[in-house]
Write a protein that holds these residues in place. Sequence first.
Motif, PDB file in Angstrom:
ATOM      1  N   ARG A   1       0.835  -1.295   0.079  1.00  0.00           N
ATOM      2  CA  ARG A   1       0.040   0.016   0.058  1.00  0.00           C
ATOM      3  C   ARG A   1       0.802   1.289  -0.033  1.00  0.00           C
ATOM      4  O   ARG A   1       0.367   2.304  -0.203  1.00  0.00           O
ATOM      5  CB  ARG A   1      -0.901  -0.035   1.453  1.00  0.00           C
ATOM      6  CG  ARG A   1      -2.025  -0.821   1.091  1.00  0.00           C
ATOM      7  CD  ARG A   1      -3.159  -0.741   2.266  1.00  0.00           C
ATOM      8  NE  ARG A   1      -4.005  -1.824   1.970  1.00  0.00           N
ATOM      9  CZ  ARG A   1      -5.317  -1.702   1.248  1.00  0.00           C
ATOM     10  NH1 ARG A   1      -5.451  -0.303   1.060  1.00  0.00           N
ATOM     11  NH2 ARG A   1      -5.893  -2.390   1.062  1.00  0.00           N
ATOM     12  N   SER A   2       2.202   0.969   0.240  1.00  0.00           N
ATOM     13  CA  SER A   2       3.089   2.297   0.388  1.00  0.00           C
ATOM     14  C   SER A   2       2.952   3.133  -1.002  1.00  0.00           C
ATOM     15  O   SER A   2       3.231   2.812  -1.950  1.00  0.00           O
ATOM     16  CB  SER A   2       4.518   1.726   0.710  1.00  0.00           C
ATOM     17  OG  SER A   2       5.376   2.575   1.102  1.00  0.00           O
ATOM     18  N   GLN A   3       2.898   4.340  -0.573  1.00  0.00           N
ATOM     19  CA  GLN A   3       2.908   5.427  -1.559  1.00  0.00           C
ATOM     20  C   GLN A   3       4.221   6.443  -1.288  1.00  0.00           C
ATOM     21  O   GLN A   3       3.810   6.880  -0.197  1.00  0.00           O
ATOM     22  CB  GLN A   3       1.623   6.264  -1.846  1.00  0.00           C
ATOM     23  CG  GLN A   3       0.514   5.368  -2.214  1.00  0.00           C
ATOM     24  CD  GLN A   3       0.804   4.889  -3.745  1.00  0.00           C
ATOM     25  OE1 GLN A   3       1.564   5.333  -4.670  1.00  0.00           O
ATOM     26  NE2 GLN A   3       0.460   3.724  -4.019  1.00  0.00           N
ATOM     27  N   PRO A   4       4.994   6.465  -2.025  1.00  0.00           N
ATOM     28  CA  PRO A   4       6.368   7.472  -1.572  1.00  0.00           C
ATOM     29  C   PRO A   4       5.519   8.811  -0.848  1.00  0.00           C
ATOM     30  O   PRO A   4       4.813   9.656  -1.840  1.00  0.00           O
ATOM     31  CB  PRO A   4       6.882   7.696  -2.917  1.00  0.00           C
ATOM     32  CG  PRO A   4       6.761   6.713  -3.797  1.00  0.00           C
ATOM     33  CD  PRO A   4       5.253   6.210  -3.299  1.00  0.00           C
ATOM     34  N   GLY A   5       6.188   9.433   0.133  1.00  0.00           N
ATOM     35  CA  GLY A   5       5.843  10.565   0.632  1.00  0.00           C
ATOM     36  C   GLY A   5       4.627  10.579   1.416  1.00  0.00           C
ATOM     37  O   GLY A   5       4.159  11.510   2.075  1.00  0.00           O
ATOM     38  N   ARG A   6       3.751   9.566   1.660  1.00  0.00           N
ATOM     39  CA  ARG A   6       2.431   9.344   2.009  1.00  0.00           C
ATOM     40  C   ARG A   6       2.799   9.192   3.605  1.00  0.00           C
ATOM     41  O   ARG A   6       3.537   8.369   4.083  1.00  0.00           O
ATOM     42  CB  ARG A   6       1.682   8.212   1.575  1.00  0.00           C
ATOM     43  CG  ARG A   6       0.495   8.377   2.244  1.00  0.00           C
ATOM     44  CD  ARG A   6      -0.713   7.356   1.882  1.00  0.00           C
ATOM     45  NE  ARG A   6      -1.152   7.857   0.534  1.00  0.00           N
ATOM     46  CZ  ARG A   6      -1.896   7.151  -0.465  1.00  0.00           C
ATOM     47  NH1 ARG A   6      -2.222   5.981   0.059  1.00  0.00           N
ATOM     48  NH2 ARG A   6      -2.364   7.598  -1.576  1.00  0.00           N
ATOM     49  N   ILE A   7       1.993  10.105   4.333  1.00  0.00           N
ATOM     50  CA  ILE A   7       2.403   9.846   6.073  1.00  0.00           C
ATOM     51  C   ILE A   7       1.128   9.802   6.745  1.00  0.00           C
ATOM     52  O   ILE A   7      -0.121  10.145   6.276  1.00  0.00           O
ATOM     53  CB  ILE A   7       3.180  11.059   6.445  1.00  0.00           C
ATOM     54  CG1 ILE A   7       2.480  12.587   6.216  1.00  0.00           C
ATOM     55  CG2 ILE A   7       4.458  11.085   5.986  1.00  0.00           C
ATOM     56  CD1 ILE A   7       3.132  13.585   6.607  1.00  0.00           C
ATOM     57  N   GLY A   8       1.243   9.400   7.836  1.00  0.00           N
ATOM     58  CA  GLY A   8      -0.030   9.018   8.646  1.00  0.00           C
ATOM     59  C   GLY A   8       0.070   9.932  10.037  1.00  0.00           C
ATOM     60  O   GLY A   8      -0.535   9.514  10.979  1.00  0.00           O
ATOM     61  N   TYR A   9       0.779  10.832  10.126  1.00  0.00           N
ATOM     62  CA  TYR A   9       0.828  12.004  11.337  1.00  0.00           C
ATOM     63  C   TYR A   9       0.977  13.320  10.555  1.00  0.00           C
ATOM     64  O   TYR A   9       1.375  13.194   9.562  1.00  0.00           O
ATOM     65  CB  TYR A   9       2.025  11.390  12.051  1.00  0.00           C
ATOM     66  CG  TYR A   9       3.378  11.582  11.402  1.00  0.00           C
ATOM     67  CD1 TYR A   9       3.828  10.320  10.854  1.00  0.00           C
ATOM     68  CD2 TYR A   9       4.059  12.741  11.319  1.00  0.00           C
ATOM     69  CE1 TYR A   9       4.831  10.399   9.992  1.00  0.00           C
ATOM     70  CE2 TYR A   9       5.518  12.765  10.910  1.00  0.00           C
ATOM     71  CZ  TYR A   9       5.732  11.590  10.042  1.00  0.00           C
ATOM     72  OH  TYR A   9       7.122  11.690   9.297  1.00  0.00           O
ATOM     73  N   CYS A  10       0.748  14.401  11.654  1.00  0.00           N
ATOM     74  CA  CYS A  10       1.217  15.703  11.191  1.00  0.00           C
ATOM     75  C   CYS A  10       1.707  16.200  12.434  1.00  0.00           C
ATOM     76  O   CYS A  10       1.017  16.266  13.472  1.00  0.00           O
ATOM     77  CB  CYS A  10       0.213  16.430  10.564  1.00  0.00           C
ATOM     78  SG  CYS A  10      -1.221  16.965  11.543  1.00  0.00           S
ATOM     79  N   ILE A  11       2.883  16.774  12.626  1.00  0.00           N
ATOM     80  CA  ILE A  11       3.466  17.351  13.948  1.00  0.00           C
ATOM     81  C   ILE A  11       3.522  18.982  13.494  1.00  0.00           C
ATOM     82  O   ILE A  11       3.848  19.492  12.476  1.00  0.00           O
ATOM     83  CB  ILE A  11       4.584  16.937  14.375  1.00  0.00           C
ATOM     84  CG1 ILE A  11       5.614  16.503  12.998  1.00  0.00           C
ATOM     85  CG2 ILE A  11       4.428  15.278  15.034  1.00  0.00           C
ATOM     86  CD1 ILE A  11       7.013  15.775  13.365  1.00  0.00           C
ATOM     87  N   PRO A  12       3.733  19.677  14.685  1.00  0.00           N
ATOM     88  CA  PRO A  12       3.687  21.241  14.149  1.00  0.00           C
ATOM     89  C   PRO A  12       5.095  21.658  13.819  1.00  0.00           C
ATOM     90  O   PRO A  12       5.937  20.623  13.880  1.00  0.00           O
ATOM     91  CB  PRO A  12       3.603  21.761  15.834  1.00  0.00           C
ATOM     92  CG  PRO A  12       3.224  20.688  16.530  1.00  0.00           C
ATOM     93  CD  PRO A  12       3.254  19.224  15.990  1.00  0.00           C
ATOM     94  N   SER A  13       5.286  22.643  12.993  1.00  0.00           N
ATOM     95  CA  SER A  13       6.768  22.771  12.544  1.00  0.00           C
ATOM     96  C   SER A  13       7.429  23.289  13.515  1.00  0.00           C
ATOM     97  O   SER A  13       7.048  23.807  14.420  1.00  0.00           O
ATOM     98  CB  SER A  13       6.402  23.972  11.268  1.00  0.00           C
ATOM     99  OG  SER A  13       5.772  25.082  11.846  1.00  0.00           O
ATOM    100  N   LEU A  14       8.833  23.050  13.522  1.00  0.00           N
ATOM    101  CA  LEU A  14       9.933  23.237  14.590  1.00  0.00           C
ATOM    102  C   LEU A  14       9.892  24.755  14.578  1.00  0.00           C
ATOM    103  O   LEU A  14       9.999  25.759  13.867  1.00  0.00           O
ATOM    104  CB  LEU A  14      11.152  22.899  13.911  1.00  0.00           C
ATOM    105  CG  LEU A  14      12.349  22.461  14.411  1.00  0.00           C
ATOM    106  CD1 LEU A  14      11.724  21.266  15.203  1.00  0.00           C
ATOM    107  CD2 LEU A  14      13.392  21.949  13.707  1.00  0.00           C
TER     108      LEU A  14
END
Length: 503
Positions: free
Chosen positions: A19-32
């Motif tokens: 199922r993997s797609q390059p660049g797909r992520i399952g989270y989001c975190i605040p920018s640094l």
Amino acid sequence: MIRKATTHVNQNEGLIFERSQPGRIGYCIPSLDVDEVPIESLLDGALLRDDLPGLPEVSEVDVVRHFTRISTWNFAVDYGMYPLGSCTMKYNPKLNERVSRFEGFAASHPYLPDALAQGNLEVLATLEKCLAEITGLPGVSLQPAAGAQGEMTGLMVIRKRLEARGDARRRVLIPDSAHGTNPASAAICGYEVQTLKSNSQGGIDLDNLRTVVDDGAAALMLTNPSTLGMFEENIEEVCRILHAAGGFVYMDGANMNALVGVTRPGDMGVDVLHLNLHKTFSTPHGGGGPGAGPVAVSEELTPYLPYPRIVAESDPSGRTKWKLDYNLPDSIGRVRAYHGNYSVLVRALCYIYALGPEGLREATETAVLNANYIAHHLKSDYEIAFDGKAMHEVIFSDKRQSKFGVHTLDIGKRLIDYGFHPMTIYFPLVVPGAMMIEPTESEGREELDQFIYAMKAIAREAEENPELVKRAPHSTRIGRLDEAAAARKPVLRWKPVRTAAKG
Ligand SMILES: *Cc1c(COP(=O)(O)O)cnc(C)c1O
């Protein structure tokens, strides 16, 4: 590629890696919001990877749906009847799960000082007391983590007692119908195993027993009801023979599901017994554990149980205080860290309290009734191994179906197409082509009738269309596997088909 939509249990689910797609992520975190520091300045370069290890790049929805879908491929007692014999795959009441998750149970640390763990210790002491009452044996240790470890613990206790008498002895006698863990436990404790042949009713041959019991026999290990589902009617005489020769009787209590609340091994003369809490007192155990295998012993053997033991003391105001006692010079020592599998012990106590004495007895009577109901209705279609009164399980063989080239394995596989988990097959070894069925008390009349209907239909198919049965299952994603190849050359590791993008 178009994927098939969900079709419940039999849908076609690939690997999460596919199922993997390059660049797909399952989270989001605040920018640094601090200055970025190169990782190389923090970690030794030798510890850094050049490549990502080929982890799948997937969204949260991908992950949740993937694992939820494959979780439906496993048969579970929450889906339907699980007729495995010898295992006692009973329903586990959800109340037990709730209670075992209470924070005071699930989150207390095993190193808490006794004073801060009074409630936890009281649960253990109460369970010990209940199990002593149920088995008729006064000394109970909750430490062993499984039935097999309970066997080892019980035999170590016997050994220690015999050594204290200056009479270590060499042999343990075990009937040929025994579960494989019995001889294994005896061997681990340094004993020679002498096998006893069952009589035609699957019981112990008393005349033979009298000739083999001498002052070299440390113990007889027997399962009652036996692994053939029969109650050993001569149990008191068996105990007398062993005791007269200075030996002990070890009872494998894995089948206590057929005795609880009706009769007690201690009253029969048994010296040591282990219980499989995960078979008799609920707890889900299909996935291989955890379980618990407490041992209960006679007064003579109690000083040798594993330490620490839980003891009650009165404080000055007369209130009970629980304490762990390590000062037990005769004890065989610890057999497991901490207090055993605590959450399983909580479930067992919850089960015992929820049912009460009458409920426990009724569970036993229903388990025996259900097994006899199945025996009665399937006797006309399958060869029954022992035509006496069954206890909690019943054994058939494939003798009649073999004439059409259909064997036990085929019948078990075909049962899957009818929506049931297969029964235990080819065990016990003393019955060729054995099919061992234990419905337990959990099943109602309608479910039992469905099962009987399925078994009768398979018997008819074996006669009229043997090829259909021999190629079963037909309704699953995967049919027959090459079991020898799967055992010899298992594919255990997924090989990445491509490396994930760097960075
Ligand atoms: C299950 C079983 C055992 C072993 O118990 P585990 O908890 O699996 O170690 C021993 N004897 C009999 C008769 C059993 O059915």
